[in-house]
Design a protein around this motif. Structure first.
Motif, mmCIF file in Angstrom:
data_model
loop_
_atom_site.group_PDB
_atom_site.id
_atom_site.type_symbol
_atom_site.label_atom_id
_atom_site.label_comp_id
_atom_site.label_asym_id
_atom_site.label_seq_id
_atom_site.Cartn_x
_atom_site.Cartn_y
_atom_site.Cartn_z
ATOM 1 N N ILE A 180 -9.980 -5.146 -4.237
ATOM 2 C CA ILE A 180 -8.768 -5.245 -3.124
ATOM 3 C C ILE A 180 -10.145 -6.132 -2.512
ATOM 4 C CG2 ILE A 180 -8.704 -3.746 -0.667
ATOM 5 C CD1 ILE A 180 -7.339 -2.301 -3.099
ATOM 6 N N ILE A 207 0.957 -1.989 0.027
ATOM 7 C CA ILE A 207 0.263 0.189 -0.054
ATOM 8 C C ILE A 207 1.019 1.027 0.192
ATOM 9 C CG2 ILE A 207 -1.754 0.851 1.478
ATOM 10 C CD1 ILE A 207 -3.046 -1.292 -0.276
ATOM 11 N N LYS A 255 -1.333 -0.636 -10.411
ATOM 12 C CA LYS A 255 -1.838 -0.439 -9.565
ATOM 13 C C LYS A 255 -2.868 -0.500 -8.975
ATOM 14 C CE LYS A 255 0.717 4.136 -10.152
ATOM 15 N NZ LYS A 255 0.609 4.539 -8.824
ATOM 16 N N LYS A 256 -2.586 -0.575 -6.913
ATOM 17 C CA LYS A 256 -3.690 -1.265 -6.570
ATOM 18 C C LYS A 256 -5.353 -0.480 -6.870
ATOM 19 C CE LYS A 256 -1.526 -3.739 -3.537
ATOM 20 N NZ LYS A 256 0.217 -3.154 -4.169
ATOM 21 N N ASP A 257 -5.923 -1.847 -7.693
ATOM 22 C CA ASP A 257 -6.980 -0.863 -7.553
ATOM 23 C C ASP A 257 -8.292 -1.820 -6.164
ATOM 24 O OD1 ASP A 257 -9.949 -2.427 -8.718
ATOM 25 O OD2 ASP A 257 -8.480 -2.469 -10.807
ATOM 26 N N LEU A 258 -9.033 -1.027 -6.176
ATOM 27 C CA LEU A 258 -9.780 -0.607 -5.266
ATOM 28 C C LEU A 258 -11.611 -2.287 -4.939
ATOM 29 C CD1 LEU A 258 -10.500 3.028 -4.243
ATOM 30 C CD2 LEU A 258 -9.132 1.613 -3.561
ATOM 31 N N GLU A 263 -4.596 -5.527 -8.124
ATOM 32 C CA GLU A 263 -3.888 -4.266 -9.277
ATOM 33 C C GLU A 263 -4.372 -4.533 -10.550
ATOM 34 O OE1 GLU A 263 0.591 -3.491 -6.894
ATOM 35 O OE2 GLU A 263 0.351 -4.510 -8.756
ATOM 36 N N ALA A 318 -8.790 -0.832 1.735
ATOM 37 C CA ALA A 318 -8.912 -2.019 1.924
ATOM 38 C C ALA A 318 -9.283 -2.189 3.551
ATOM 39 C CB ALA A 318 -6.712 -2.678 2.471
ATOM 40 N N ASP A 376 -1.037 4.768 -0.674
ATOM 41 C CA ASP A 376 -1.709 5.850 -0.936
ATOM 42 C C ASP A 376 -2.535 5.885 0.585
ATOM 43 O OD1 ASP A 376 -4.268 5.410 -2.009
ATOM 44 O OD2 ASP A 376 -2.753 4.390 -2.941
ATOM 45 N N GLU A 397 -5.829 6.432 0.195
ATOM 46 C CA GLU A 397 -6.910 6.278 0.099
ATOM 47 C C GLU A 397 -7.279 4.627 -0.195
ATOM 48 O OE1 GLU A 397 -9.948 6.429 -3.912
ATOM 49 O OE2 GLU A 397 -8.154 6.771 -4.250
ATOM 50 N N THR A 398 -6.189 4.182 -0.347
ATOM 51 C CA THR A 398 -6.058 2.555 -0.902
ATOM 52 C C THR A 398 -6.317 1.848 0.133
ATOM 53 O OG1 THR A 398 -5.014 3.088 -3.122
ATOM 54 C CG2 THR A 398 -5.128 0.715 -1.818
#
Length: 205
Positions: free
Chosen positions: A191, A8, A185-188, A181, A17, A10, A12-13
């Motif tokens: 997740i 992680i 990039k992490k994908d909400l 991701e 999560a 940032d 927001e992510t």
């Protein structure tokens, strides 16, 4: 089933999560495309619930540096991803997650008495220690070597294979990074879906 979302970078992510039900959030302080600064980790952790594990990932770092970072950002667990010894692990002030890149049961057996709270089973290392997004052969793991340990399973997990992984290894936690991701990039949404899927799977040890 507990879930750790690693890498992680940032607020927001991290907050999302935790809201979706993550039990642990991982922050990479070793060389990685997901490496986070001390300042950014502080910011993110300040927004996380108390009950969520805040895990710092280190590779062959000095004890002093680990302790300094842990204290300054508010870590609750240390994940050792390098060649650290049992004595090094015991010297740390926080609970330890010891990672092993699974390349056969011989290496796993060598960790039988390693002083740590969790053993993290990961894929063989690539460019970086961990976080390579590849699956290892779960069939090869000797269940007798892991039955008395708190196992965290990592390595190429995603929503379509996590059920099989959990049923085979019966870990106490699953750890995902690249599997949630999109384009690095992490994908909400991924997740959220992964956490819901992992937590829906009943496991008997």
């Amino acid at each position: 089933m507990k879930v750790k979302i690693c890498g992680i970078t940032d607020i927001e992510t991290g907050v999302a999560a935790a809201r979706y039900g993550a039990d642990a959030i991982g922050f990479v302080f070793a060389e990685s495309k997901r490496k986070v600064t001390i300042e950014k980790a502080q910011e993110i952790i300040a927004h996380l619930p108390n009950e969520v594990y805040k895990v710092g990932v280190f590779v062959n770092e000095t004890r002093d540096e680990i302790e300094k970072i842990a204290a300054s950002v508010g870590l609750t667990h240390i994940q050792l991803h390098g060649d650290e010894t049992g004595g090094f692990s015991e010297s740390l002030s926080l609970p330890v997650i010891k990672s092993i890149s699974f390349q056969g049961n011989e290496g796993l057996a060598a960790l039988a008495d390693f002083p740590c709270e969790f053993i993290l089973l990961d894929s063989p290392k690539g460019k970086y220690r961990g976080g390579n997004g590849t699956v290892f052969n779960w069939n090869e793991v000797d269940p007798h070597l892991i039955k008395n340990h708190n196992i965290i399973l990592a390595g190429g997990l995603h929503v379509d294979n996590v059920e099989e992984a959990i049923r085979m290894i019966k870990p106490c936690m699953v750890d995902v990074s690249s599997g949630v991701e999109t384009n690095g990039k992490k994908d909400l949404e991924k997740i959220k879906t992964f956490i819901e899927k992992a937590k829906s799977i009943p496991v008997g040890r």
